[in-house]
Design an enzyme around this catalytic site. Structure first.
Site, mmCIF file in Angstrom:
data_model
loop_
_atom_site.group_PDB
_atom_site.id
_atom_site.type_symbol
_atom_site.label_atom_id
_atom_site.label_comp_id
_atom_site.label_asym_id
_atom_site.label_seq_id
_atom_site.Cartn_x
_atom_site.Cartn_y
_atom_site.Cartn_z
ATOM 1 N N THR A 47 -47.906 -41.034 20.871
ATOM 2 C CA THR A 47 -48.637 -40.406 21.973
ATOM 3 C C THR A 47 -49.999 -39.894 21.544
ATOM 4 O O THR A 47 -50.877 -39.663 22.382
ATOM 5 C CB THR A 47 -47.796 -39.246 22.555
ATOM 6 O OG1 THR A 47 -48.395 -38.773 23.740
ATOM 7 C CG2 THR A 47 -47.668 -38.089 21.564
ATOM 8 N N LYS A 48 -50.206 -39.718 20.240
ATOM 9 C CA LYS A 48 -51.463 -39.163 19.742
ATOM 10 C C LYS A 48 -52.646 -40.116 19.912
ATOM 11 O O LYS A 48 -53.796 -39.696 19.802
ATOM 12 C CB LYS A 48 -51.311 -38.760 18.268
ATOM 13 C CG LYS A 48 -50.291 -37.651 18.030
ATOM 14 C CD LYS A 48 -50.664 -36.353 18.751
ATOM 15 C CE LYS A 48 -49.737 -35.214 18.367
ATOM 16 N NZ LYS A 48 -50.110 -33.943 19.014
ATOM 17 N N ASP A 49 -52.368 -41.399 20.180
ATOM 18 C CA ASP A 49 -53.466 -42.323 20.493
ATOM 19 C C ASP A 49 -54.290 -41.795 21.660
ATOM 20 O O ASP A 49 -55.512 -41.949 21.705
ATOM 21 C CB ASP A 49 -52.914 -43.700 20.880
ATOM 22 C CG ASP A 49 -52.433 -44.517 19.697
ATOM 23 O OD1 ASP A 49 -52.468 -43.997 18.562
ATOM 24 O OD2 ASP A 49 -52.009 -45.664 19.912
ATOM 25 N N THR A 79 -51.339 -37.983 14.635
ATOM 26 C CA THR A 79 -52.716 -37.805 15.092
ATOM 27 C C THR A 79 -53.676 -38.441 14.103
ATOM 28 O O THR A 79 -54.654 -39.090 14.487
ATOM 29 C CB THR A 79 -53.054 -36.317 15.277
ATOM 30 O OG1 THR A 79 -52.124 -35.734 16.178
ATOM 31 C CG2 THR A 79 -54.458 -36.134 15.837
#
Length: 346
Positions: A47-49, A79
């Site tokens: 999800t850090k994309d 991240t």
């Protein structure tokens, strides 16, 4: 044009629009309908994309970043990978301060993506000069032409999920979501998605996941920071020993804490029941669903969405290693070591 080549310009075009997948077998005995927002489908497998691309592009728009500059960040791994990936495409250098709790797989991946990595001790206080927060700040001060992302205290972290994750979940459920279950580390994912969903329907319950050894649950309930809550734990990217300003506690209805051991076994269970090879924090999110269900949080009409943050490949030396699980004492009378073996044909 009919004969046009259908190709993405770069991996960055693949960020977001991750699938919502129904969870079927692991939830057989639970009331409600359960779905996973599987963020491993992002090109950087987490999800850090979303925040890496959004924060960097906002910095470009503001004229803060120009090609050749250096991006610096604190990270438990995901991240950092995302920032390194975006930096490669956009032409930036990347320096990362990483917690020693991060798996060897994650650290090797960061190096493979061209980042310079500083591994900092995990079990020190946030204000210790060796903590990855302070190491990143020092590197930023020492590095000319650098930008410090500072995801724990950056409102853009929240905005990225308000603009992408929340709307995607709302659209994918046709507005029928009743509960969102999400882990809280920096708090950006849960806060941004929750803010959007609450604006659409204030009756949606936002259920946070915290770790034993973290201060977030108690702070949410009392608004008091309790240093006595802090002790070492193993789950990466979940919980904190400080209060990130990127966490909007007002949009979160409730927190529950999960253990290292149960979260690890639940991650392994997801692989064997749902075919979802997801990470340690995804196991924590699923474990939280089980516990919330035991507390009577859901009924037959509940449509529960859990955010699964990353991919299982980042935990091969941890959760998915029998040796690591043995070392942690995670095989006991309840969770016995599996007897599946490898046979070599000669």
């Amino acid at each position: 044009m009919k004969d046009q080549i259908k190709a993405y310009n770069s991996v960055l075009d693949l960020i977001g629009n991750t699938p919502l997948i129904k969870i079927n077998k692991i939830t057989t005995n639970l009331k409600g309908n359960f779905y996973a927002k599987v963020e491993a489908f992002n090109p950087g497998h987490s999800t850090k994309d979303r925040i890496a691309l959004y924060i960097i592009e906002e910095a470009e728009k503001a004229g803060i970043l120009t090609p050749g500059d250096t991006i610096i960040e604190t990270t438990s791994g995901n991240t950092g990978f995302s920032i390194a990936m975006v930096s490669i495409i956009k032409g930036y250098n990347c320096i990362l301060a990483v917690s020693s709790k991060s798996s060897a797989d994650k650290i090797d991946m960061l190096r493979s993506m061209g980042a310079k990595v500083y591994v900092c001790p995990a079990n020190v206080s946030a204000d210790d000069e060796r903590s990855y927060y302070n190491v990143a700040k020092r590197l930023h001060e020492e590095t000319k032409g650098s930008v410090y992302i500072n995801q724990y205290f950056n409102q853009l972290n929240v905005d990225a999920h308000y603009k992408t994750t929340g709307p995607e979940i709302w659209e994918q459920t046709n507005g029928k979501i009743t509960h969102l279950v999400a882990c809280s580390g920096t708090g950006g994912t849960i806060s941004g998605a929750a803010k959007f969903l609450k604006e659409k329907n204030p009756n949606i319950k936002i259920l946070g996941v915290d770790a034993f050894g973290s201060v977030l649950k108690k702070y949410h309930e009392t608004k008091e920071f309790d240093n006595d809550e802090i002790y070492p734990y193993r789950i990466e990217g979940l919980g904190k020993n400080l209060i990130p300003t990127a966490t909007d506690f007002d949009v979160i209805d409730k927190f529950i804490k999960v253990t290292d051991e149960e979260s690890a076994h639940t991650a392994r269970e997801l692989a064997k029941t749902e075919g979802l090879f997801v990470g340690y924090t995804s196991g924590a999110a699923m474990q939280a669903i089980k516990q919330y269900a035991e507390d009577g949080e859901f009924d037959e009409n509940s449509n529960v969405v859990a955010i699964f943050p990353d991919h299982g490949s980042r935990y091969m030396s941890k959760v998915f290693s029998d040796e690591w699980m043995k070392e942690q004492g995670f095989f006991d009378s309840v969770n016995v070591e599996e007897t599946l073996k490898i046979e070599y044909i000669k």
